[in-house]
Enzyme design. Structure first.
Site, PDB file in Angstrom:
ATOM      1  N   HIS A 168      10.504  12.973  20.275  1.00 46.54           N
ATOM      2  CA  HIS A 168      11.741  13.906  20.558  1.00 46.54           C
ATOM      3  C   HIS A 168      12.269  13.610  21.912  1.00 46.54           C
ATOM      4  O   HIS A 168      11.387  13.168  22.721  1.00 46.54           O
ATOM      5  CB  HIS A 168      11.369  15.094  20.394  1.00 46.54           C
ATOM      6  CG  HIS A 168      12.443  16.040  20.413  1.00 46.54           C
ATOM      7  ND1 HIS A 168      12.895  16.692  21.498  1.00 46.54           N
ATOM      8  CD2 HIS A 168      13.084  16.810  19.426  1.00 46.54           C
ATOM      9  CE1 HIS A 168      13.955  17.616  21.149  1.00 46.54           C
ATOM     10  NE2 HIS A 168      13.931  17.508  20.055  1.00 46.54           N
TER      11      HIS A 168
ATOM     12  N   ASP B 283       2.322  16.274  21.570  1.00 48.07           N
ATOM     13  CA  ASP B 283       3.626  17.252  21.327  1.00 48.07           C
ATOM     14  C   ASP B 283       3.268  17.810  19.870  1.00 48.07           C
ATOM     15  O   ASP B 283       3.619  17.151  18.861  1.00 48.07           O
ATOM     16  CB  ASP B 283       5.107  16.344  21.539  1.00 48.07           C
ATOM     17  CG  ASP B 283       6.123  17.542  21.104  1.00 48.07           C
ATOM     18  OD1 ASP B 283       5.839  18.589  20.897  1.00 48.07           O
ATOM     19  OD2 ASP B 283       7.242  16.843  21.136  1.00 48.07           O
TER      20      ASP B 283
ATOM     21  N   GLN C 100       6.280  20.191  15.960  1.00 46.52           N
ATOM     22  CA  GLN C 100       6.178  20.226  14.479  1.00 46.52           C
ATOM     23  C   GLN C 100       5.016  20.596  13.861  1.00 46.52           C
ATOM     24  O   GLN C 100       4.986  21.069  12.601  1.00 46.52           O
ATOM     25  CB  GLN C 100       6.914  18.798  14.115  1.00 46.52           C
ATOM     26  CG  GLN C 100       8.479  18.697  14.548  1.00 46.52           C
ATOM     27  CD  GLN C 100       9.323  19.599  13.972  1.00 46.52           C
ATOM     28  OE1 GLN C 100       9.218  20.334  12.957  1.00 46.52           O
ATOM     29  NE2 GLN C 100      10.528  19.882  14.551  1.00 46.52           N
TER      30      GLN C 100
ATOM     31  N   LYS D 293       9.451  27.762  16.430  1.00 47.14           N
ATOM     32  CA  LYS D 293       9.223  26.997  15.170  1.00 47.14           C
ATOM     33  C   LYS D 293       7.986  27.581  14.555  1.00 47.14           C
ATOM     34  O   LYS D 293       7.614  27.234  13.407  1.00 47.14           O
ATOM     35  CB  LYS D 293       9.116  25.641  15.478  1.00 47.14           C
ATOM     36  CG  LYS D 293      10.206  24.917  16.266  1.00 47.14           C
ATOM     37  CD  LYS D 293      10.113  23.303  16.089  1.00 47.14           C
ATOM     38  CE  LYS D 293      10.894  22.623  17.267  1.00 47.14           C
ATOM     39  NZ  LYS D 293      12.309  22.176  17.050  1.00 47.14           N
TER      40      LYS D 293
ATOM     41  N   CYS E 104      17.943  14.578  17.925  1.00 50.14           N
ATOM     42  CA  CYS E 104      17.329  14.246  19.389  1.00 50.14           C
ATOM     43  C   CYS E 104      16.299  13.337  19.287  1.00 50.14           C
ATOM     44  O   CYS E 104      15.216  13.373  20.014  1.00 50.14           O
ATOM     45  CB  CYS E 104      16.634  15.850  20.145  1.00 50.14           C
ATOM     46  SG  CYS E 104      17.862  16.848  20.213  1.00 50.14           S
TER      47      CYS E 104
END
Ligand SMILES: Cc1ncc(COP(=O)(O)O)c(C=O)c1O
Ligand SMILES: Cc1ncc(COP(=O)(O)O)c(C=O)c1O
Lengths: 426, 382, 147
Positions: A143, A220, A223, A246, A384
Site C-alpha cells: 500500500h 503492515d 488487512q 478496518k 493506493c
C-alpha cells in the site's frame, strides 16, 4: 441418471455446525445497523470492506457511552471522571495487547491509523541513524502507506528503497529475499496481507530470513488483523501496525506494536503533553512507554471503541470468521470466474477475503458505477497500490472485499450485476 | 349447495371477466393476424391490451408475454424450448421434486433424451435449500426451474434469492407461477426470472388460456418453439390466437392485480380461522408446508392422524376439497409432494383446502364443523 | 436502470468501442496530457492549429467509457472550428455537465448525450477530462489533472 442432490437439509444443518460454535451470519448482520439501509432502491451490499468495515452497534454504543457517562481527559485529573476515562482508555490498550498477544501493554502505542504507525517507525526508528547507501526493503505489493514514508526518509538521507518482486499470481518471491538483503539493509517492511490482491504473506518466514542477518521487520497488518488471528510473538516481528477502522472500530485510531527494547531506544516521534515526565526549558525527560509516543490528548473514545470492536471480534472468534470468509471467497471465486470476460487479479494459493478483477473492454470505473446502481459497493481504482497495477499492466481493478457480515446471496447479487455490466458493454 | 374449497384445482370465471370476453365470441370475432381489415385490427387491439394487463401483473413489459393454452403448455415450451436451444452450451437441468407433473414429466422426457437432470429435494416445509442449489450449478447447467408456489401445500419459494443465484451464474431461471400469479406479488425483474408460466383458470379467468413470460434481454434469450406453423407470437407459439380467452386472461390478471392488496389478507384471515377451528376441536392436526409468508394465503393443507384417507374422502360428502392421502398401508399412494416433505411416513388422512374470491366466513365455519365431525367419528372408529 | 441507460447511451458505448480520431498528430502545434487520478484515466491530446482554426485534433490514452467517449465526441465537435469557438464550446460543455440534474440544460447536439453524467457526480470529471485537456493545450499548458 436421476440425481437427488445431497441429503436432507436438516442433516446438512447439523453437520455444518458440528464442532465449532454455530455461526449465524444473519445474527451477525443484525448487529450492524447500516446493513439495513437501501442504496438506489436496493438493499445495501457492502463489499468494500478492505477500504473500511462497518461498525456493530456495540461499538457505536461504546462511543456514545464514553461521551454521555465518562468524558474527561486521561492521565491528568484526580477526579472521578478522569479516573474512569483513564481506566477505560488503558483497558482498551490491554485488550489490544491481548488481541495481538504482545508481551506487555508498554509495547502497544495508539496512533491515528496504520499509516501513522509506519511513519513513526520510519521517522523515529530508521531516520535518526540512516546513512547514505543504507537500504530499506519492501515488497511489490505494498500500500502507498508502506512505500511513501520509507521513500521520504530514504530520499532525505540518500538511502535506497529496494523491492522484493512477486509472481503473476501475486505471490512474493520469498526465495529472492535473502539475496536482496545486505549489511546495509536497515529494515524489512512488508504487508501481512495485500489490500489489492488478498495475498497473505508468510511473515514468519520473512522474519526468519531477516533476523538471520540481524535485520528488524515491520509487518503492515492493516488487512490481516480483521481476517485472521495475529500473534506478534509467534510471528517474531519487531513492529506490527494495524488500523482501527478496518477492525470494525472507529476511524482515527490505529495501533503500533513495537518490541519493548526497540521502543525504549527510540526517540519520541511527536512532542507535547502526555509524552514527557518533566519539562524545563532546557530539557525534557521522556515519559515511560508507551506514553512517550502518545503526544497530546489521545483519541480516547477511539481507543475505547476499538477495544469494544476487538471484544466483538473475539466473541465471534477467528475460527468462525475464517471458515465463513473462506467459504465466501471460494464461492465468490467460482461466481466471478463464471462471468464472461472476468479475470481475477491476485490468485495466490494463500489469500483471503479479496476478489480483485478486471473485465475485458470495460474500465473498472464503469463496472463500479453500474453495480452501484444495484446497491453494491465495491472499490474501483488502483487501491493506493499503483505499483501493483503496474506489475500487472492494468490501470486499475475492481475489487470486492469481504467481511464477517457478507453472505453468499450478496455474492450472487454481485455476479448478477457483473453480468449486467457485460450486457451493457458486450 | 356443496361448499367449494378447491380453488387450487380451478376457479370459476369472474363475471367481470366473462363480460369482457363475450363480445369476442360474436360481434368482435376477428383474427388478429388479419392485417387488412378492421375486424383483425380490433382483435389485435384487444390482444395488445390483454398483453399489457398480463405483463402488469408480474412487472414485465407487454412484448415479453407469449400467449399459450395454459400453464402446462407454457411449462413445456419454457423447459423443452430452453433445453433444445441451449443444448450446445450444456446438458444439465435443475428442478425440484415437488413440481407439478407438467414440469416433472417434461424433465423426465428430457432425461430420456440424454439430459442430466438434478431433482432438488425440499425441506419439511417444502423449500429447496439455496446452498444446495448453488452447489448443484455447474458450467453445464443451462436451466433452473423452480415453481413459484406449490399447488398442494402452498409453499411459496424464495424466488428473489433463487433468481439472484441463477443470474449470478448466467443460468436461465424458469418458474411455474400457475398457483402464485394473482395471489402473491410477483416481479420478474426483482426476482431475475427469465421465464414464467401463467394460466387463466387458476385466477378467475377461462380455461385453455395461459401465457409464458419470456425475458427480453441482451443477448436475446434463446427458446426453441414447440409448435411450428404461422409464426404467431414472435414465432414462439404458432396458432391462431384464442382471442376471447386471451381477453379473459387479461381481464382476470387486471382484477387480481388491483384486488390483491385487500383480497390476500382477507383470505389469509379466513384460512387462519379455519385452521384455528380445526385445532380447537381436534387433537392431532398437522399442517403440511410453511406458515406465514412462505405459504399462499388461500391454502391450507392438513393431515389428521389416525384417520384413513379413503374413508375420510367418502364421509366428507358435499365439501369440495381435495384429499391427498398420507396412508402408508392402503391402496392410495401418497402424493409426491407429501413424500418429498416427509409427511407420508405417518398414517393419516390429508385435506387440501383452497379458498377463493367467493369464500365466505360462513362457509369456512360450516366446512370446519363438517370436517371436525367426520374426523372425530373416524378417529373414534379406528 | 433507467438512469444507467441515460449514462451509457448507445452513442457513448459506440464511441467507447470505436473512438474517433484515436491517434497522435506528429508534429503537432499544440499538445497536452490529462490525468484523472481517481480512476486512472490518462489521455494525450494533440492538435494542429492553422491560422486560428483547428485543422486537426486527435487523442490517445486509456480510460473509462465516459472519458473515452467524451474525448472522441469532443474531437469530432471541435475539428474545423476556430480556437475561439472551441473555447466557447468548452464553456458550454462545462456548464452542461455541472448543472444540477433537475435543471434544464442547453441542447448541445451530439454532445448532449453526456448530460446524463449529472446524475453521477463522481463521473463528471471523467466527462470533462478531455475538455480540460483541450483548454490546457490551447492555453499551452502541458499537463492537467482533474484533482
Ligand atoms: C495494506 C494496507 N496498509 C495500510 C493501509 C492504510 O491504512 P490507514 O489509512 O488506516 O492508515 C491500508 C488501508 O487502506 C491497507 O490496506
Ligand atoms: C403448479 C401448477 N402448474 C401447472 C398447472 C397446469 O396448468 P394448466 O391446467 O393451465 O395447464 C397447474 C394446475 O393444475 C398447477 O397447479
Amino acid at each position: 441418471m436421476t440425481s437427488v442432490a445431497g441429503m436432507r437439509n436438516a442433516e446438512r444443518r447439523t453437520r455444518t455446525t458440528e464442532g465449532t460454535k454455530p455461526f449465524d451470519v444473519q445474527r451477525v448482520r443484525a448487529d450492524f445497523p447500516i446493513l439495513r439501509r437501501q442504496v438506489h432502491g436496493h438493499p445495501l451490499v457492502y463489499l468494500d470492506n478492505a477500504a473500511t468495515t462497518q461498525k456493530p452497534q456495540v461499538v457505536l454504543d461504546a462511543l456514545t457511552r464514553y461521551y454521555t457517562d465518562i468524558n474527561s481527559n486521561v492521565h491528568r485529573g484526580v477526579h472521578n471522571l478522569s479516573e474512569l476515562a483513564t481506566e477505560a482508555y488503558d483497558g482498551a490498550r490491554t485488550k489490544v495487547r491481548r488481541f495481538f498477544n504482545a508481551a506487555s501493554d508498554r509495547e502497544i502505542v495508539f496512533t491515528r491509523n496504520a499509516t501513522e504507525g509506519i511513519n513513526l517507525v520510519a521517522f523515529a526508528f530508521i531516520r535518526p541513524t540512516l546513512q547514505p547507501g543504507d537500504e530499506v526493503v519492501i515488497s511489490a505489493m505494498e500500500h502507498h502507506s508502506n512505500i511513501v514514508p520509507w521513500q521520504l526518509v530514504c530520499e532525505e538521507r540518500g538511502a535506497r528503497l529496494r523491492v522484493l518482486p512477486m509472481d503473476d499470481r501475486g505471490e512474493l518471491l520469498i526465495d529472492q529475499l535473502d539475496a536482496l538483503l545486505t549489511d546495509r539493509t536497515r529494515i524489512v517492511a512488508m504487508s501481512h496481507m495485500s489490500n489489492a490482491l488478498g495475498t497473505v504473506n508468510p511473515i514468519d518466514e520473512i522474519v526468519r530470513i531477516a533476523h538471520a542477518r540481524g535485520i528488524p521487520v515491520l509487518a503492515d497488518g492493516s488487512q490481516a488483523a480483521y481476517h485472521m488471528p495475529v500473534d506478534v510473538q509467534a510471528l517474531g516481528v519487531d513492529f506490527y501496525v494495524a488500523t482501527g477502522h478496518k477492525l470494525y472500530g472507529p476511524t482515527g485510531i490505529g495501533v503500533l506494536y513495537g518490541r519493548e527494547k526497540l521502543l525504549e531506544e527510540m526517540p519520541p516521534f511527536l512532542g507535547g503533553g502526555d509524552m514527557i515526565s518533566s519539562v524545563t526549558f532546557e530539557k525534557s525527560t521522556w515519559n515511560a512507554l508507551p506514553f512517550k509516543f502518545e503526544a497530546g490528548t489521545p483519541h480516547i473514545e477511539g481507543a475505547i471503541g476499538l477495544g469494544t470492536a476487538i471484544d466483538y471480534i473475539t466473541g465471534i472468534g477467528f475460527d468462525a470468521i475464517g471458515a465463513h470468509e473462506r467459504d465466501l471467497l471460494e464461492y465468490g471465486t467460482t461466481i466471478l470466474e463464471s462471468v464472461p470476460t472476468v479475470r481475477l487479479v491476485g490468485t495466490a494459493p494463500r489469500k483471503a477475503s479479496i476478489l480483485s478483477f478486471v473485465m475485458e473492454n470495460v474500465h473498472p470505473h464503469d463496472i463500479g458505477t453500474i453495480v452501484d446502481r444495484e446497491g453494491i459497493a465495491i472499490r474501483t481504482g488502483h487501491h493506493c497500490a499503483q505499483p501493483v497495477m503496474d506489475r500487472f499492466c492494468i490501470p486499475a481493478t475492481a475489487r470486492a472485499s469481504l467481511a464477517i457480515y457478507n453472505t453468499r446471496a450478496e455474492i450472487d447479487a454481485l455476479g448478477a450485476a457483473l453480468r449486467k455490466v457485460h450486457e451493457v458493454f458486450g | 349447495m356443496p361448499i367449494y374449497l378447491d380453488y387450487h384445482a380451478t376457479t370459476p370465471v369472474d363475471p367481470r371477466v366473462l363480460d369482457a370476453m363475450l363480445p369476442y365470441f360474436t360481434q368482435r370475432f376477428g383474427n388478429p393476424a388479419s392485417r387488412q381489415h378492421s375486424f383483425g385490427w380490433d382483435a389485435q387491439k384487444a390482444v395488445d391490451a390483454a398483453r399489457e394487463q398480463v405483463a402488469g401483473l408480474i412487472g414485465a413489459s407487454a412484448g415479453e408475454i407469449v400467449f399459450t393454452s395454459g400453464a402446462s403448455e407454457s411449462n413445456n415450451l419454457a423447459i423443452k424450448g430452453t433445453a433444445c436451444a441451449l443444448r450446445e452450451r450444456g446438458n444439465h437441468l435443475i428442478t425440484a421434486v415437488t413440481e407439478h407433473k407438467s414440469v416433472l414429466d417434461t424433465f423426465k422426457r428430457l432425461q430420456g433424451e440424454g439430459f442430466d437432470v438434478t431433482f432438488l429435494p425440499v425441506d419439511s416445509d417444502g423449500f429447496i435449500d439455496l446452498d444446495q442449489l448453488r452447489g448443484s450449478l455447474s458450467d453445464k447447467t443451462i436451466l433452473v426451474s423452480v415453481m413459484a408456489a406449490n399447488n398442494e401445500i402452498g409453499t411459496v419459494q424464495r424466488l428473489n434469492e433463487i433468481g439472484a443465484i441463477t443470474s449470478a451464474r448466467g443460468v436461465i431461471f424458469h418458474t411455474d407461477a400457475a398457483q402464485a400469479a394473482g395471489k402473491v406479488p410477483l416481479d420478474v425483474n426483482a426476482a431475475n426470472v427469465d421465464l414464467m408460466s401463467l394460466t387463466g383458470h387458476k385466477c378467475y379467468g377461462p380455461k385453455g388460456a395461459g401465457a409464458l413470460f419470456v425475458r427480453r434481454r441482451k443477448p436475446k434469450l434463446q427458446l426453441a418453439c414447440q409448435i411450428d406453423g404461422g409464426g404467431h407470437e414472435g414465432g414462439l407459439r404458432s396458432g391462431t390466437l384464442n382471442v376471447p380467452g386471451i381477453v379473459g386472461l387479461g381481464a382476470a390478471a387486471d382484477i387480481c392485480r388491483s384486488e390483491m392488496p385487500s383480497e390476500s389478507p382477507r383470505l389469509r384471515d379466513l384460512r387462519d380461522r379455519l385452521l384455528a377451528s380445526l385445532r380447537a376441536s381436534l387433537p392431532h392436526v398437522r399442517v403440511n408446508g410453511a406458515l406465514g409468508d412462505g405459504r399462499l394465503p388461500h391454502n391450507l393443507h392438513v393431515t389428521f392422524d389416525g384417520v384413513e384417507g379413503e374413508r375420510l374422502l367418502m364421509a366428507i360428502g358435499d365439501l369440495a376439497v381435495s384429499t391427498g392421502s398420507a396412508c402408508s398401508s392402503g391402496s392410495q399412494r401418497a402424493s409426491h409432494v407429501l413424500e418429498a416433505i416427509g409427511a407420508a411416513d405417518r398414517p393419516g388422512a390429508s385435506i387440501r383446502f383452497g379458498l377463493g374470491r367467493w369464500t365466505t366466513e360462513a362457509e369456512i365455519d360450516a366446512a370446519a364443523e363438517r370436517v371436525v365431525k367426520v374426523v372425530r367419528s373416524l378417529q373414534v372408529l379406528t | 436502470m433507467s438512469d444507467l441507460s441515460d449514462l451509457y447511451q448507445e452513442v457513448i458505448l459506440d464511441h467507447n468501442r470505436r473512438p474517433r480520431n484515436f491517434r497522435r498528430i506528429d508534429p503537432a502545434s499544440h499538445h497536452a496530457d490529462g490525468y484523472n487520478p481517481l480512476c486512472g484515466d490518462k489521455l494525450s491530446l494533440t492538435l494542429q492549429v492553422d491560422g486560428g482554426s483547428i485543422a486537426d485534433v486527435a487523442f490517445e490514452g486509456s480510460g473509462c467509457a465516459i472519458s473515452k467517449a467524451s474525448a472522441s465526441l469532443m474531437t469530432d465537435a471541435v475539428k474545423g472550428k476556430s480556437v475561439d469557438e472551441a473555447r466557447s464550446l468548452f464553456e458550454r460543455f462545462h456548464r452542461m455537465v455541472t448543472t444540477p440534474p433537475d435543471l434544464p440544460v442547453e441542447d448541445m447536439g451530439k454532445l448532449s448525450v453526456l448530460a446524463g453524467v449529472r446524475e453521477f457526480p463522481v463521473r463528471v470529471k471523467c466527462a470533462s477530462l478531455a475538455w480540460h485537456t483541450l483548454k490546457a493545450a490551447l492555453d499551452r499548458k502541458a499537463a492537467v489533472s482533474t484533482e
